[in-house]
Design a protein around this motif. Sequence first.
Motif, PDB file in Angstrom:
ATOM      1  N   TYR A   1       0.828  -1.215   0.000  1.00 46.07           N
ATOM      2  CA  TYR A   1       0.000   0.000   0.000  1.00 46.07           C
ATOM      3  C   TYR A   1       0.856   1.255   0.000  1.00 46.07           C
ATOM      4  CZ  TYR A   1      -2.791   3.746   2.101  1.00 46.07           C
ATOM      5  OH  TYR A   1      -3.390   4.946   2.375  1.00 46.07           O
ATOM      6  N   CYS A   2       1.951   1.179   0.709  1.00 45.68           N
ATOM      7  CA  CYS A   2       2.855   2.318   0.818  1.00 45.68           C
ATOM      8  C   CYS A   2       4.273   1.800   0.998  1.00 45.68           C
ATOM      9  CB  CYS A   2       2.480   3.210   2.001  1.00 45.68           C
ATOM     10  SG  CYS A   2       2.519   2.352   3.592  1.00 45.68           S
ATOM     11  N   ILE A   3       5.213   2.635   0.750  1.00 48.82           N
ATOM     12  CA  ILE A   3       6.621   2.310   0.995  1.00 48.82           C
ATOM     13  C   ILE A   3       7.254   3.453   1.771  1.00 48.82           C
ATOM     14  CG2 ILE A   3       8.911   2.015  -0.025  1.00 48.82           C
ATOM     15  CD1 ILE A   3       7.285  -0.471  -0.296  1.00 48.82           C
ATOM     16  N   GLY A   4       7.970   3.125   2.795  1.00 46.24           N
ATOM     17  CA  GLY A   4       8.713   4.129   3.545  1.00 46.24           C
ATOM     18  C   GLY A   4      10.197   3.833   3.495  1.00 46.24           C
TER      19      GLY A   4
ATOM     20  N   VAL B   1       2.552   6.835  -0.545  1.00 47.12           N
ATOM     21  CA  VAL B   1       1.433   5.931  -0.761  1.00 47.12           C
ATOM     22  C   VAL B   1       1.388   5.643  -2.246  1.00 47.12           C
ATOM     23  CG1 VAL B   1      -1.060   5.636  -0.625  1.00 47.12           C
ATOM     24  CG2 VAL B   1       0.167   6.798   1.227  1.00 47.12           C
ATOM     25  N   ARG B   2       1.421   4.362  -2.609  1.00 42.78           N
ATOM     26  CA  ARG B   2       1.517   3.980  -4.006  1.00 42.78           C
ATOM     27  C   ARG B   2       0.398   4.608  -4.815  1.00 42.78           C
ATOM     28  NH1 ARG B   2       4.668  -0.454  -4.576  1.00 42.78           N
ATOM     29  NH2 ARG B   2       5.142   0.497  -6.585  1.00 42.78           N
ATOM     30  N   GLY B   3       0.784   5.221  -5.928  1.00 45.21           N
ATOM     31  CA  GLY B   3      -0.187   5.809  -6.836  1.00 45.21           C
ATOM     32  C   GLY B   3      -0.681   7.189  -6.439  1.00 45.21           C
ATOM     33  N   ARG B   4      -0.179   7.748  -5.344  1.00 42.32           N
ATOM     34  CA  ARG B   4      -0.599   9.081  -4.917  1.00 42.32           C
ATOM     35  C   ARG B   4       0.589  10.027  -4.951  1.00 42.32           C
ATOM     36  NH1 ARG B   4      -4.622   7.822   0.234  1.00 42.32           N
ATOM     37  NH2 ARG B   4      -5.839   6.190  -0.812  1.00 42.32           N
ATOM     38  N   ALA B   5       0.320  11.289  -5.034  1.00 44.35           N
ATOM     39  CA  ALA B   5       1.375  12.287  -5.214  1.00 44.35           C
ATOM     40  C   ALA B   5       1.582  13.146  -3.976  1.00 44.35           C
ATOM     41  CB  ALA B   5       1.038  13.167  -6.408  1.00 44.35           C
ATOM     42  N   ASN B   6       1.552  12.567  -2.807  1.00 47.07           N
ATOM     43  CA  ASN B   6       1.758  13.355  -1.595  1.00 47.07           C
ATOM     44  C   ASN B   6       2.766  12.669  -0.675  1.00 47.07           C
ATOM     45  OD1 ASN B   6      -0.006  11.257  -1.135  1.00 47.07           O
ATOM     46  ND2 ASN B   6      -1.217  12.345   0.386  1.00 47.07           N
TER      47      ASN B   6
ATOM     48  N   ASP C   1       8.257   3.734  -9.689  1.00 44.04           N
ATOM     49  CA  ASP C   1       8.040   3.234 -11.036  1.00 44.04           C
ATOM     50  C   ASP C   1       7.033   2.101 -10.878  1.00 44.04           C
ATOM     51  OD1 ASP C   1       8.053   1.819 -13.434  1.00 44.04           O
ATOM     52  OD2 ASP C   1      10.181   2.203 -13.802  1.00 44.04           O
ATOM     53  N   SER C   2       5.778   2.406 -11.122  1.00 38.29           N
ATOM     54  CA  SER C   2       4.726   1.420 -10.877  1.00 38.29           C
ATOM     55  C   SER C   2       4.893   0.180 -11.737  1.00 38.29           C
ATOM     56  CB  SER C   2       3.356   2.053 -11.139  1.00 38.29           C
ATOM     57  OG  SER C   2       3.127   3.133 -10.265  1.00 38.29           O
ATOM     58  N   ALA C   3       5.304   0.381 -12.973  1.00 36.91           N
ATOM     59  CA  ALA C   3       5.457  -0.762 -13.877  1.00 36.91           C
ATOM     60  C   ALA C   3       6.529  -1.722 -13.382  1.00 36.91           C
ATOM     61  CB  ALA C   3       5.799  -0.270 -15.285  1.00 36.91           C
ATOM     62  N   ALA C   4       7.588  -1.172 -12.817  1.00 39.55           N
ATOM     63  CA  ALA C   4       8.688  -1.995 -12.314  1.00 39.55           C
ATOM     64  C   ALA C   4       8.488  -2.390 -10.857  1.00 39.55           C
ATOM     65  CB  ALA C   4      10.013  -1.254 -12.464  1.00 39.55           C
ATOM     66  N   ASN C   5       7.426  -1.854 -10.233  1.00 35.08           N
ATOM     67  CA  ASN C   5       7.168  -2.112  -8.804  1.00 35.08           C
ATOM     68  C   ASN C   5       8.393  -1.780  -7.960  1.00 35.08           C
ATOM     69  OD1 ASN C   5       5.281  -2.692  -6.876  1.00 35.08           O
ATOM     70  ND2 ASN C   5       5.498  -4.911  -6.985  1.00 35.08           N
ATOM     71  N   THR C   6       8.933  -0.606  -8.235  1.00 32.34           N
ATOM     72  CA  THR C   6      10.143  -0.144  -7.550  1.00 32.34           C
ATOM     73  C   THR C   6       9.919   1.263  -7.017  1.00 32.34           C
ATOM     74  OG1 THR C   6      11.557  -1.479  -8.996  1.00 32.34           O
ATOM     75  CG2 THR C   6      12.615   0.337  -7.820  1.00 32.34           C
TER      76      THR C   6
END
Length: 118
Positions: free
Chosen positions: A29-32, A49-54, A70-75
């Motif tokens: 859901y998120c990465i820290g 938060v994945r896919g959000r710009a904050n 990089d959502s496509a690379a899941n990185t």
Amino acid sequence: QVHLAESGGGSVQAGGSLRLSCDVSGYAYCIGWFRQAPGKKREAVASIVRGRANPTYVDSVKGRFTISEDSAANTVFLQMNSLKPEDTAMYYCGTGIACTHLANVRDWGRGTQVTVSS
């Protein structure tokens, strides 16, 4: 369970740059990004938060570090510019129900060492 793998650490002189990568296997859901210097507690550095710009940043890195994905690379990346000796630490990426506080992180990577010399 999510598996995380950090890379990109190294040794640089003050003022230099590094880009850390967190390869994510599974859904997060998120990465820290967190760091821990010798003799100090692990602290939050930046989160997204994945896919959000904050994204969020600790005050000490604002204007110098940028978290992105990089959502496509899941990185998820941590671009670190204008590095200072006090940025020296082991850097970890983590995920959980939230990624801004240690208490909410459930899964961790093994870390990548960043060393900044003066």
